[in-house]
Write a protein that holds these residues in place. Structure first.
Motif, short mmCIF file in Angstrom:
data_model
loop_
_atom_site.label_atom_id
_atom_site.label_comp_id
_atom_site.label_asym_id
_atom_site.label_seq_id
_atom_site.Cartn_x
_atom_site.Cartn_y
_atom_site.Cartn_z
N PHE A 23 -12.86 9.47 -1.32
CA PHE A 23 -13.40 10.81 -1.58
C PHE A 23 -13.64 11.01 -3.07
O PHE A 23 -14.70 11.48 -3.49
CB PHE A 23 -12.40 11.84 -1.04
N ALA A 24 -12.65 10.61 -3.89
CA ALA A 24 -12.76 10.82 -5.34
C ALA A 24 -13.89 9.98 -5.91
O ALA A 24 -14.64 10.44 -6.78
CB ALA A 24 -11.44 10.44 -6.02
N VAL A 54 -18.25 16.78 0.31
CA VAL A 54 -17.95 15.65 1.18
C VAL A 54 -19.14 14.71 1.37
O VAL A 54 -18.95 13.50 1.47
CB VAL A 54 -17.47 16.16 2.56
N ILE A 98 -8.83 17.87 -0.81
CA ILE A 98 -8.92 17.40 0.57
C ILE A 98 -8.61 18.52 1.55
O ILE A 98 -9.25 18.64 2.59
CB ILE A 98 -7.94 16.22 0.80
N LEU A 157 0.83 -1.21 0.00
CA LEU A 157 0.00 0.00 0.00
C LEU A 157 0.86 1.26 0.00
O LEU A 157 0.59 2.21 -0.72
CB LEU A 157 -0.92 0.01 1.23
N ALA A 178 -1.91 4.54 6.46
CA ALA A 178 -2.59 3.78 5.41
C ALA A 178 -3.96 4.39 5.11
O ALA A 178 -4.34 4.54 3.95
CB ALA A 178 -2.74 2.32 5.84
N ALA A 229 -10.30 10.69 -13.72
CA ALA A 229 -9.07 10.49 -12.95
C ALA A 229 -9.00 9.06 -12.44
O ALA A 229 -7.94 8.42 -12.49
CB ALA A 229 -9.01 11.48 -11.79
N PHE A 241 -13.32 13.62 -11.76
CA PHE A 241 -12.93 12.55 -10.83
C PHE A 241 -13.12 11.17 -11.46
O PHE A 241 -12.32 10.26 -11.25
CB PHE A 241 -13.69 12.67 -9.51
N LEU A 246 -6.37 15.71 -6.02
CA LEU A 246 -7.11 15.15 -4.89
C LEU A 246 -6.68 15.81 -3.60
O LEU A 246 -7.50 16.22 -2.77
CB LEU A 246 -6.87 13.64 -4.79
N VAL A 268 -3.39 13.43 -10.86
CA VAL A 268 -4.57 13.00 -10.10
C VAL A 268 -4.34 13.21 -8.61
O VAL A 268 -5.13 13.87 -7.93
CB VAL A 268 -4.91 11.52 -10.38
N THR A 299 -4.89 7.48 5.54
CA THR A 299 -4.75 8.76 4.83
C THR A 299 -4.35 8.54 3.36
O THR A 299 -4.58 9.39 2.52
CB THR A 299 -3.71 9.69 5.47
N LEU A 300 -3.75 7.39 3.06
CA LEU A 300 -3.41 7.12 1.66
C LEU A 300 -4.64 6.64 0.89
O LEU A 300 -4.79 6.92 -0.30
CB LEU A 300 -2.32 6.05 1.56
N ILE A 301 -5.51 5.91 1.58
CA ILE A 301 -6.67 5.33 0.89
C ILE A 301 -7.80 6.35 0.79
O ILE A 301 -8.49 6.43 -0.23
CB ILE A 301 -7.15 4.06 1.63
N TYR A 302 -7.97 7.15 1.85
CA TYR A 302 -9.13 8.03 1.90
C TYR A 302 -9.33 8.90 0.66
O TYR A 302 -10.45 9.00 0.14
CB TYR A 302 -9.11 8.90 3.17
N PRO A 303 -8.27 9.55 0.12
CA PRO A 303 -8.49 10.42 -1.04
C PRO A 303 -9.22 9.73 -2.19
O PRO A 303 -9.99 10.37 -2.90
CB PRO A 303 -7.08 10.81 -1.47
N TYR A 304 -9.03 8.41 -2.32
CA TYR A 304 -9.67 7.71 -3.43
C TYR A 304 -11.12 7.37 -3.14
O TYR A 304 -11.95 7.30 -4.05
CB TYR A 304 -8.82 6.50 -3.84
#
Lengths: 298, 286
Positions: B36-37, B54, A132, A113, B27, B257, B254, A128, A124, B29-34
């Motif tokens: 959201f998108a 949101v 945010i 990950l 982890a 993207a 989005f 994003l 992208v 914070t890495l997944i959340y943007p997607y």
């Protein structure tokens, strides 16, 4: 004798054919481009005619010494993003990698990950990130609900914008380095670690005295590569602010001149000046890294 | 590692627990943007979006994922055309790069000839040269030879003299196979593509994957050199977003993207083990 000769000729032909694409490409896109870049740095136009001289460099020096010059901030921003890589990204990714190497619960998942930001299109992920942290974005909504206040305008405030871009670059670049460190750490023989543990070696000691020296070649290669990019790798400014709000960096400024097809000779001179300043710095870092390398015995 | 029940002391366990929690937060914070998108891609286009991005998309407009192909237009190129541009740009560029460096790395590694050390040392030297301002000269060259706004751009990937990782990999392949083949009367080319090339495939394919992904994601060269006639997905997304203040098509952006990041993700997930485990180890150590 003649058989031997024809064999030699065949081999030479083979070698030449195999090398031709690389040599041609290298001469056109490296040697010629850099030669032309130096010529451009020394050339300038006056009344439709091209002259050669130091004018571009003098102009750079003059602009640099002006009190309201943008170049000072530009250099400062460039150095800030360089230092953030050295001081934050490498140490943190090294420590993260150590825990993955030590097989923390879920290490396979984390390793995979954490690398993903390195393969996501910046056009992208940067956009994003922009949403945010923006007004009405998730962080803003959260702050509003629990603390009753808005987020600051991260990307439209001269005192915050560059920091925000650096934060973005740092935050999403740990994973790529974990890959490099991980490759090196996996090469450490398990017996060394085990016998050290039997001798009562704690794991902080293990990291400092065994792991880091053993992966030093990788570490110093990365540091050296980063220092070569000291003036060039400076974050996705184009995607965030396009230089607004004090966020120019050297490489973005040059890129902007190219986008606008403007000032190309002057931009070459600025670039060349930075290369000339950068070279001794890189050599110094290289020398230092070798010294440390000798000491740790790697 | 077999039977690796690692014993940890209490203090170590505490540290590992803390790090685990930090890893989980990172982890998320890495997944959340997607997430959201994805939610944003299901929303309604128009000014409403910027006022409320949101909340859960209700009703979810799945049609946006279809509309991308009609409404996502940048300088007369639609989404399909941009995808095609990304495909030929990244695969073409990668092939050009890979062919040039594979041929040269092999010869420099396996043959002794005049100039061999010169090539190797030149490469090492260029690697520590901090060249900053060659972009404008490149721009002039490409415009002089009419590469700008043309598919010829893929040939700009031929600038590398050779590849150190490939060089190291070729070095690890024993030469005895080749000698045996020479005795059987095989020529140099045959030995190269019948014997050595197949053995170097693990290294070549990893470089191939990494290069394709980085070309696919590259935006700075396509924006500069190809964005009028041949926008790629990366440069097209940039241009589309630049005008979003007027078009208000955020959900379409989005959706586009999310499609655009799928191919690298799919490649990565399919090949993650060979990327993560095998070659980097040998490559960087060599």
């Amino acid at each position: 004798m003649s058989k031997n000769n024809s064999r030699k000729i065949k081999q030479s032909v083979f070698i030449i054919l195999m090398l031709t694409p690389a040599i041609v490409g290298f001469f056109v896109f490296y040697i010629y481009v850099n030669f032309k870049s130096v010529v451009m740095a020394f050339s300038f136009e006056k009344g439709g005619e091209t002259f050669y001289g130091l004018d571009n460099f003098i102009r750079f020096f003059k602009e640099f010494t002006l009190p309201d010059t943008m170049f000072k901030d530009t250099i400062l921003n460039t150095l800030k993003s360089f230092l953030s890589t050295i001081v934050i990204v490498y140490p943190v990714s090294l420590i993260m990698c150590y825990f993955i190497y030590k097989k923390i619960v879920g290490y396979r998942f984390f390793r995979c990950l954490f690398y993903i930001p390195a393969i996501i299109m910046p056009t992208v992920s940067a956009v994003l990130f922009k949403y945010i942290i923006s007004m009405e974005g998730p962080i803003d909504v959260f702050l509003m609900r629990f603390f009753g206040r808005n987020v600051p305008d991260f990307l439209q405030d001269g005192s915050l914008a560059m920091g925000t871009i650096i934060f973005y670059s740092v935050y999403f670049s740990f994973g790529g380095n974990i890959l490099y460190f991980g490759g090196a750490m996996n090469g450490i023989s398990q017996e060394v670690i085990e016998s050290a543990t039997l001798d009562g070696c704690g794991w902080v000691r293990e990291l400092i005295s065994i792991v880091i020296p053993m992966i030093w070649p990788t570490f110093s290669t990365l540091l050296l590569t980063a220092s070569v990019g000291i003036f060039t790798a400076s974050g996705p400014v184009l995607l965030f602010t396009q230089g607004g709000f004090n966020t120019y960096t050297i490489s973005y400024w040059i890129y902007e001149q190219m986008l606008e097809n403007n000032n190309l000779e002057f931009a070459s001179a600025v670039g060349l000046s930075c290369s000339v300043i950068g070279f001794p710095i890189v050599m110094l870092i290289k020398w230092g890294l070798n010294k440390i390398g000798d000491k740790v015995g790697a | 590692m077999k039977g690796s029940k690692i014993k940890r002391s209490i203090s170590q366990r505490v540290v590992f627990a803390v790090v685990f929690v930090l890893f989980c937060i990172y982890a998320i914070t890495l997944i959340y943007p997607y997430i959201f998108a994805f939610n944003a891609a299901l929303k309604e286009s128009g000014r409403v979006f910027t006022r409320d991005m949101v909340s859960l998309a209700k009703p979810a407009r799945w049609k946006n994922f279809v509309d991308v192909f009609g409404e996502f237009v940048v300088s007369d190129s639609g989404y399909f055309k941009m995808t095609w541009n990304s495909v030929w740009y990244s695969f073409g560029g990668t092939m050009v790069k890979l062919i040039t460096v594979t041929l040269s790395s092999y010869v420099v590694c396996k043959y002794r000839f005049k100039g061999r050390n010169l090539i190797y040392n030149t490469l090492i030297f260029t690697m520590v040269l901090p060249i900053v301002g060659s972009g404008p000269a490149m721009y002039k060259l490409l415009s002089d030879i009419n590469f700008i706004e043309s598919p010829m751009m893929i040939f700009t990937f031929a600038g590398g003299l050779m590849d150190l990782m490939l060089f190291a990999y070729f070095k690890s392949i024993p030469w005895e196979y080749a000698e045996a083949a020479f005795i059987d009367g095989a020529g140099h080319f045959k030995v190269f593509y019948k014997i050595m090339l197949p053995q170097a495939m693990p290294a070549i394919s990893v470089i191939f994957i990494m290069t394709v992904v980085s070309c696919w994601n590259d935006y700075s060269a396509p924006i500069l050199y190809m964005n009028e006639k041949y926008p790629t997905l990366a440069s097209g997304l940039y241009s589309f977003h630049e005008r979003i203040r007027y078009s208000h098509k955020h959900p379409i952006f989005f959706a586009g993207a999310l499609f655009a990041i799928l191919p690298p993700l799919a490649i990565f997930i399919a090949f993650q083990n060979s990327i993560m485990d095998k070659v980097f180890l040998g490559g960087l150590k060599g």
